[in-house]
Enzyme design. Structure first.
Site, PDB file in Angstrom:
ATOM      1  N   LEU A  42       6.942   6.201 -15.357  1.00 24.76           N
ATOM      2  CA  LEU A  42       5.701   6.277 -15.119  1.00 24.76           C
ATOM      3  C   LEU A  42       4.954   5.644 -14.092  1.00 24.76           C
ATOM      4  CD1 LEU A  42       6.414   4.122 -18.984  1.00 24.76           C
ATOM      5  CD2 LEU A  42       5.328   6.217 -18.841  1.00 24.76           C
TER       6      LEU A  42
ATOM      7  N   LYS B 144      12.173   2.790 -16.431  1.00 27.03           N
ATOM      8  CA  LYS B 144      10.999   1.510 -16.499  1.00 27.03           C
ATOM      9  C   LYS B 144      10.886   0.342 -17.852  1.00 27.03           C
ATOM     10  CE  LYS B 144       6.459   0.477 -14.422  1.00 27.03           C
ATOM     11  NZ  LYS B 144       5.514   0.865 -14.163  1.00 27.03           N
TER      12      LYS B 144
ATOM     13  N   GLU C 196      -2.398  11.882  12.030  1.00 28.95           N
ATOM     14  CA  GLU C 196      -2.170  10.250  12.107  1.00 28.95           C
ATOM     15  C   GLU C 196      -1.981   9.003  11.471  1.00 28.95           C
ATOM     16  OE1 GLU C 196      -5.114  13.512  13.141  1.00 28.95           O
ATOM     17  OE2 GLU C 196      -4.466  12.185  11.959  1.00 28.95           O
TER      18      GLU C 196
ATOM     19  N   HIS D 166       3.394  -2.201 -17.156  1.00 29.07           N
ATOM     20  CA  HIS D 166       2.952  -2.391 -15.993  1.00 29.07           C
ATOM     21  C   HIS D 166       2.580  -3.575 -14.763  1.00 29.07           C
ATOM     22  CE1 HIS D 166       2.968  -0.346 -11.111  1.00 29.07           C
ATOM     23  NE2 HIS D 166       2.212  -1.031 -11.015  1.00 29.07           N
TER      24      HIS D 166
ATOM     25  N   SER E 257       0.753  -1.136  -0.253  1.00 30.65           N
ATOM     26  CA  SER E 257      -0.222   0.123  -0.093  1.00 30.65           C
ATOM     27  C   SER E 257       1.371   1.353  -0.048  1.00 30.65           C
ATOM     28  CB  SER E 257      -0.861   0.039   1.048  1.00 30.65           C
ATOM     29  OG  SER E 257      -2.016   0.836   0.933  1.00 30.65           O
ATOM     30  N   LEU E 258       1.053   1.758  -1.397  1.00 32.54           N
ATOM     31  CA  LEU E 258       2.066   2.457  -1.858  1.00 32.54           C
ATOM     32  C   LEU E 258       1.905   3.962  -0.717  1.00 32.54           C
ATOM     33  CD1 LEU E 258       1.993   2.662  -5.425  1.00 32.54           C
ATOM     34  CD2 LEU E 258       3.502   1.660  -3.326  1.00 32.54           C
TER      35      LEU E 258
ATOM     36  N   ARG F 120      -9.680   8.397  30.104  1.00 34.59           N
ATOM     37  CA  ARG F 120      -8.652   9.210  29.702  1.00 34.59           C
ATOM     38  C   ARG F 120      -8.123   8.743  30.475  1.00 34.59           C
ATOM     39  NH1 ARG F 120      -9.766  14.943  27.691  1.00 34.59           N
ATOM     40  NH2 ARG F 120     -10.853  15.644  29.585  1.00 34.59           N
TER      41      ARG F 120
ATOM     42  N   GLY G 167       5.619   7.261  -8.291  1.00 35.59           N
ATOM     43  CA  GLY G 167       4.617   7.463  -8.354  1.00 35.59           C
ATOM     44  C   GLY G 167       3.496   7.658  -6.355  1.00 35.59           C
TER      45      GLY G 167
END
Length: 593
Positions: free
Chosen positions: A169, A228, A344, A242, A107-108, A296, A138
């Protein structure tokens, strides 16, 4: 030490391995591997030392990582042919099924945050090693990358080096800046990094950039212009390749074009196990029955006590530590408290890095803001991270701040994750007990805390084992079962007294352990209450009742069924029907049915 020519030859060998393995698998991203070949060769056979760490953030290039490990002697070369098979540890994107992998990627935009956490962990441990993160051009469009770039500069992380593989690319077309390496360098420099632009296929330029990175006093970015599919004429810089493996005929043509490469090089890369996880118990506070203490606040008190007995516990907070109550820990142990600021995603990514290095991160913010980092949290699970999440300000009972601040969607998020635990204390004593269980558990753990004060209902001798629940009110002839947790427990106890005056007996359960829960125990109690069961919860309806419905098929629920608004805590709880009077009304209704 390998020469420039030898490293260039190894790059071609990594290309060959990547094409062969993806062709054998029938899928994968060989051209994304080929653009990074000189970078990987230079890193694994020249730059990386035994104390260093490497993260492949562009996880779709996993075949070249497996190839580098194989050429370095960690994986048999023939095992590369098992890529992506269900029995193989060489998965399509890096996961810890391969023991050398500390952080799952794919997950980039997440690898850099984990790298920053690792670099901070190394600094804290006095470890001289550096952290290298290989990213795709990318993924640099992801905002999370710049959250971390900001944080890394703030902390002056001289041990962090990012390499950006600018191959122009993406998946569906050219990337944002194409081959404009100056655009990427300016962005990193604007965030306070040093940056070097290089030809990513010239080993001598890469070596010089890595030397400069080692001299840097802050984080360093190497922006490498690559192509690439480099090395094969019908692949190089071509769109439409790709995530596409070569067929056997195409592979033969490609291998003939590159030619035979018989080089073998030594590597200084080593696998180092992080320190083993160890639970260290603590002595809690003496809370008096009837005292009013927010959960808390009790969490903050317990955290300090935990910090005193376990030096590997660290806190990462998102600029709300005076609300989440991690502030006391940060005052007591400033060197083990890290500020992610209002970022976060970066906060969770840093925690993944700390966990990978054997620390036990406790991260906290308002529960509702953890949902912003959902993707990072799920990747933490795939990384087998040992992270303790604490979400405060849950439910409508926080009051006038309104729905944007209310934790209403957090429970389904954590409940949906395999192997996670979800805990919801109702008072100070149960908070302390559940902190003990959370710290004993190795993995993803989530604890919810409330903003307002609640009365202490348990004595200090009570224990709260994982998967259990407490029956606070019961008789041999109960007419209905009320299951509550957190803020709603006190409403259920009040409803019990009201109904008792009417001659109606209800059983009240505190489901402090939502996940795991005692399925058989709940079924038995429901049967003893004539199969009349209800759940009362201070959040949207797809939470506790939905989760335990696998055990209790016929269950009624009181929950937040619409979008809330501002108001006092009592007004809001009355408006959305989760107060004692609502419990009384529903109990009387189901008893009559």
């Amino acid at each position: 030490m390998a020469s420039v020519d030898e490293l260039a030859q190894m790059a071609d060998k990594l290309r060959i391995d990547s094409m062969r393995s993806t062709t054998a698998a029938g899928s994968g991203h060989p051209t994304s591997c080929m653009s990074a070949a000189e970078i990987m060769s230079t890193l694994f056979f020249h730059e990386l030392e035994k104390e260093d760490e490497f993260i492949l953030s562009k996880g779709h290039a996993a075949p070249i990582l497996w190839s580098a490990y194989a050429e370095a002697g960690f994986v048999p070369l023939e095992e590369l042919e098992t890529l992506r098979e269900i029995t193989s540890r060489l998965e399509g994107h890096p996961t810890p099924r391969m023991p050398l992998i500390r952080v799952a990627t794919g997950s980039l935009g997440q690898g850099l945050a984990a790298g920053a956490g690792m670099a901070l962990a190394k600094r804290l441990a006095g470890d001289p090693g550096r952290v290298y993160v290989l990213m795709g051009d990318g993924e640099v469009a992801e905002g999370s990358v710049w959250e971390t770039a900001n944080t890394a500069a703030y902390y002056g992380l001289g041990g962090l080096c990012a390499i950006i593989d600018v191959n122009r690319l993406g998946q569906s077309g050219p990337t944002m800046h194409g081959h404009d390496t100056e655009a990427y360098a300016r962005k990193f420099e604007a965030f306070g990094w040093e940056a070097a632009q290089v030809d990513g296929h010239r080993v001598e330029e890469l070596l010089a950039a890595f030397r400069d990175a080692r001299k840097s006093r802050g984080p360093f970015a190497i922006v490498a212009r690559t192509f690439k599919g480099r090395g094969v004429s019908f692949l190089v810089d071509k769109e439409g390749w790709h995530g596409k493996a070569l067929n056997r005929e195409q592979l033969g043509r490609a291998l003939a074009e590159i030619g035979e490469v018989g080089i073998s090089l030594p590597s200084n890369v080593r696998y180092r196990r992080p320190p083993p996880f160890e639970f260290v118990d603590f002595i809690g506070d003496d809370y008096e029955m009837g005292d009013r203490v927010s959960t808390r606040k009790a969490f903050g008190n317990a955290l300090v006590k935990i910090g005193k007995v376990n030096g590997r516990v660290v806190v990462v907070d998102a600029d709300v530590r005076n609300s989440t109550m991690t502030e006391a820990f940060c005052k007591e142990f400033p060197d083990r408290c890290f500020q992610a600021f209002i970022a976060e995603q970066n906060m969770v990514g840093m925690a993944i890095g700390f966990s990978a290095m054997g620390f036990v991160p406790v991260i906290s913010t308002f529960a509702t803001f953890l949902t912003r980092a959902h993707d990072f949290i799920r990747m933490a699970q795939y990384s087998r991270s040992n992270i303790k999440f604490v979400g405060s300000h849950v439910g409508v009972s926080i009051g006038q701040d309104g729905p944007s601040q209310m934790g209403l969607e957090d429970l389904p998020m954590f409940l949906s994750m395999p192997d996670s635990i979800v805990l919801y204390p109702s008072d100070a004593v149960s908070t302390e007990g559940l902190m003990r269980e959370m710290m004993r558990f190795e993995g993803i753990a989530y604890l919810r805390t409330t903003r307002g004060e609640t009365p202490v209902v348990y004595g200090g001798e009570e224990e709260f084992p994982l998967g259990g629940f407490k029956v606070l009110k019961r008789s041999d002839n109960d007419d209905a079962l009320v299951i509550s947790a957190g803020i709603t427990l006190n409403e259920a106890l009040t409803a019990y007294e009201i109904l008792r005056e009417k001659g109606i007996s209800i059983r009240v359960i505190d489901l402090y352990s939502i996940k795991p829960f005692d399925s058989a125990g709940l079924v038995k109690n429901a049967q003893e209450c004539k199969e009349r069961a209800m759940v009362v919860e201070d959040h949207y309806c797809y939470g506790i009742a939905s989760y335990i419905s696998e055990a209790l098929e016929h269950i009624r629920k009181l929950c937040i069924s619409g979008i809330p608004r501002s108001g006092s805590p009592q007004e809001l709880m009355e408006e959305y029907g989760i107060v004692a009077s609502s419990i009384v009304q529903l109990a009387e209704s189901i008893i009559k049915d």
